[in-house]
Scaffold this motif. Sequence first.
Motif, PDB file in Angstrom:
ATOM      1  N   SER A  33       0.863  -1.193   0.000  1.00  0.00           N
ATOM      2  CA  SER A  33       0.000   0.000   0.000  1.00  0.00           C
ATOM      3  C   SER A  33       0.890   1.231   0.000  1.00  0.00           C
ATOM      4  N   TRP A  36       2.608   3.453 -13.325  1.00  0.00           N
ATOM      5  CA  TRP A  36       1.688   4.556 -13.020  1.00  0.00           C
ATOM      6  C   TRP A  36       2.190   5.844 -13.664  1.00  0.00           C
ATOM      7  N   TRP A  94      -1.905   4.138  -2.821  1.00  0.00           N
ATOM      8  CA  TRP A  94      -2.333   3.070  -3.741  1.00  0.00           C
ATOM      9  C   TRP A  94      -2.341   1.774  -2.943  1.00  0.00           C
ATOM     10  N   ILE A 121      -6.376   6.171  -9.835  1.00  0.00           N
ATOM     11  CA  ILE A 121      -6.066   5.703  -8.481  1.00  0.00           C
ATOM     12  C   ILE A 121      -6.658   6.674  -7.467  1.00  0.00           C
ATOM     13  N   ASN A 178      -3.292   4.258 -12.876  1.00  0.00           N
ATOM     14  CA  ASN A 178      -2.711   2.939 -13.086  1.00  0.00           C
ATOM     15  C   ASN A 178      -2.449   2.790 -14.582  1.00  0.00           C
TER      16      ASN A 178
END
Length: 265
Positions: free
Chosen positions: A67, A122, A111, A95, A88
């Motif tokens: 995360s 990304w 994220w 996101i 993304n």
Amino acid sequence: EYIFGGSGTASATWSGLSNDTVYSWYAKSDDGLSIVQSATWSFTTNYAPDVPINPTPSDGAIDINYSPTLSVDVFDNDGDDLTVSFYNASDDSLIDSELVIGGNGTAYVLWSGLLPGNIHSWYTIAYDGLNIGQSATWSFTTNYAPDAPTNPTPNDGATDISDDPTLSVDVFDFDVDIMNVSFYDASDDSLIDSELVLGGSGTASIIWTGLLSDTPYSWYAISDDGLSAIQSATWSFTTAIWIANHLPEVTNPIPSNGATDIGDD
């Protein structure tokens, strides 16, 4: 444009202008007999935002948590507030977004829910209400979870094991993280002891003391690299039957104790 009745506002659309450019213009009013020209005025078109830079995680980073916080630096020359959107790159899905007031600063989003050992790409777009600046596409790889511990000692199902056995397992981590290997009593999930394994590969061992003789025991190990904890299978062994250790006893001496008249051979 025609203005009827001698009074009003005339307007026109000037299309196809470039960003960050100074333009000058004037108007002429013509009543059919006289033409009068206005002063010359000028304006500057909107400065497009700079493309976002300085990504975190850095491009190509590895061993990233599942995360991560994504961030970029953004700048707008004419100080417009910027909406910074993070995407993304695998499917161009959004996101999250953050507003940067004053057109200069760092935007952050979280994220979450990424999978271990995957490459994630990304990019970001900064929007000032008129123009956008799109970043490059960056990527990072999330942390690889450790393999489950293997090769137990004692072997699964072993018998005649001491009541102070050494437990050991082999462990491996693909991205060479330090691993904390913890050994547990499977009967109640209590911690027996732990050992660190450096360099992502090796054998962890501890001593399990105070066991009873002729008793079955079950145990397992967990390898934890700080982001993922992976549990082994559960193994078992049985301790040996304990026999009291007595000093040898000597009896029935010949000649008997105190005997007399014993030959010299």
